[in-house]
Design a protein around this motif. Sequence first.
Motif, mmCIF file in Angstrom:
data_model
loop_
_atom_site.group_PDB
_atom_site.id
_atom_site.type_symbol
_atom_site.label_atom_id
_atom_site.label_comp_id
_atom_site.label_asym_id
_atom_site.label_seq_id
_atom_site.Cartn_x
_atom_site.Cartn_y
_atom_site.Cartn_z
ATOM 1 N N THR A 15 0.936 -1.307 -0.062
ATOM 2 C CA THR A 15 0.120 -0.006 0.158
ATOM 3 C C THR A 15 1.023 1.349 -0.083
ATOM 4 N N LEU A 16 1.699 1.414 0.829
ATOM 5 C CA LEU A 16 2.826 2.579 0.871
ATOM 6 C C LEU A 16 3.414 2.733 -0.107
ATOM 7 N N ALA A 17 4.001 1.515 -0.804
ATOM 8 C CA ALA A 17 4.819 1.843 -2.088
ATOM 9 C C ALA A 17 4.063 1.851 -3.179
ATOM 10 N N GLY A 18 2.699 1.656 -3.392
ATOM 11 C CA GLY A 18 1.689 1.955 -4.413
ATOM 12 C C GLY A 18 1.420 3.412 -4.248
ATOM 13 N N SER A 19 1.341 3.968 -2.994
ATOM 14 C CA SER A 19 0.995 5.258 -2.892
ATOM 15 C C SER A 19 2.294 6.163 -3.208
ATOM 16 N N ALA A 20 3.499 5.762 -2.931
ATOM 17 C CA ALA A 20 4.530 6.491 -3.217
ATOM 18 C C ALA A 20 4.640 6.491 -4.478
ATOM 19 N N ILE A 21 4.531 5.571 -5.407
ATOM 20 C CA ILE A 21 4.466 5.394 -6.842
ATOM 21 C C ILE A 21 3.435 6.477 -7.310
ATOM 22 N N ILE A 22 2.281 6.510 -6.903
ATOM 23 C CA ILE A 22 1.168 7.285 -7.574
ATOM 24 C C ILE A 22 1.581 8.782 -7.207
ATOM 25 N N ALA A 23 2.233 9.180 -6.142
ATOM 26 C CA ALA A 23 2.847 10.549 -5.789
ATOM 27 C C ALA A 23 3.783 10.859 -6.608
ATOM 28 N N ALA A 24 4.526 9.868 -6.936
ATOM 29 C CA ALA A 24 5.806 10.323 -7.862
ATOM 30 C C ALA A 24 5.193 10.715 -9.388
ATOM 31 N N TYR A 29 7.637 12.490 -11.790
ATOM 32 C CA TYR A 29 8.826 11.694 -12.001
ATOM 33 C C TYR A 29 8.095 10.338 -12.662
ATOM 34 N N ASP A 30 8.118 10.431 -14.165
ATOM 35 C CA ASP A 30 7.574 9.322 -14.783
ATOM 36 C C ASP A 30 8.718 8.506 -15.346
ATOM 37 N N ASP A 31 10.047 8.617 -15.004
ATOM 38 C CA ASP A 31 10.966 8.147 -15.540
ATOM 39 C C ASP A 31 11.253 6.796 -14.592
ATOM 40 N N THR A 32 11.948 5.726 -15.037
ATOM 41 C CA THR A 32 12.218 4.607 -14.276
ATOM 42 C C THR A 32 12.971 4.845 -12.802
ATOM 43 N N ASN A 33 13.886 5.548 -12.941
ATOM 44 C CA ASN A 33 14.646 5.798 -11.746
ATOM 45 C C ASN A 33 13.597 6.501 -10.512
ATOM 46 N N GLY A 34 12.913 7.379 -10.818
ATOM 47 C CA GLY A 34 11.696 7.979 -10.146
ATOM 48 C C GLY A 34 10.895 7.002 -9.609
ATOM 49 N N ILE A 35 10.469 6.279 -10.443
ATOM 50 C CA ILE A 35 9.272 5.175 -9.839
ATOM 51 C C ILE A 35 10.047 4.245 -9.051
ATOM 52 N N LEU A 36 11.330 3.468 -9.517
ATOM 53 C CA LEU A 36 11.935 2.736 -8.477
ATOM 54 C C LEU A 36 12.430 3.295 -7.052
#
Length: 60
Positions: A15-24, A29-36
Motif C-alpha cells: 500500500t505505501l509503495a503503491g501510494s509513493a509511486i502514484i505520488a511520484a 517523476y515518470d522515468d524508471t529511476n523516479g518510480i523505483l
Amino acid sequence: MWRLAGILHLFIGSTLAGSAIIAALVMGYDDTNGILIAAALGFVISFPVTWLVARQLWQE
C-alpha cells in the motif's frame, strides 16, 4: 508477533509503495529511476509502520 508483522507487512508495504509511486507520477517523476526510488522509499517506510501496527494489535 513476527508472524503477524510479516502478514501485515505484505499489505502495508504494498500500500505505501503503491501510494509513493502514484505520488511520484503525479509530481512528474515518470522515468524508471523516479518510480523505483518511490517504490523503495515506500517499502522502507513500511517497516516502522508495520512494527507500530503489529505492536498495537498484539497488546490488545
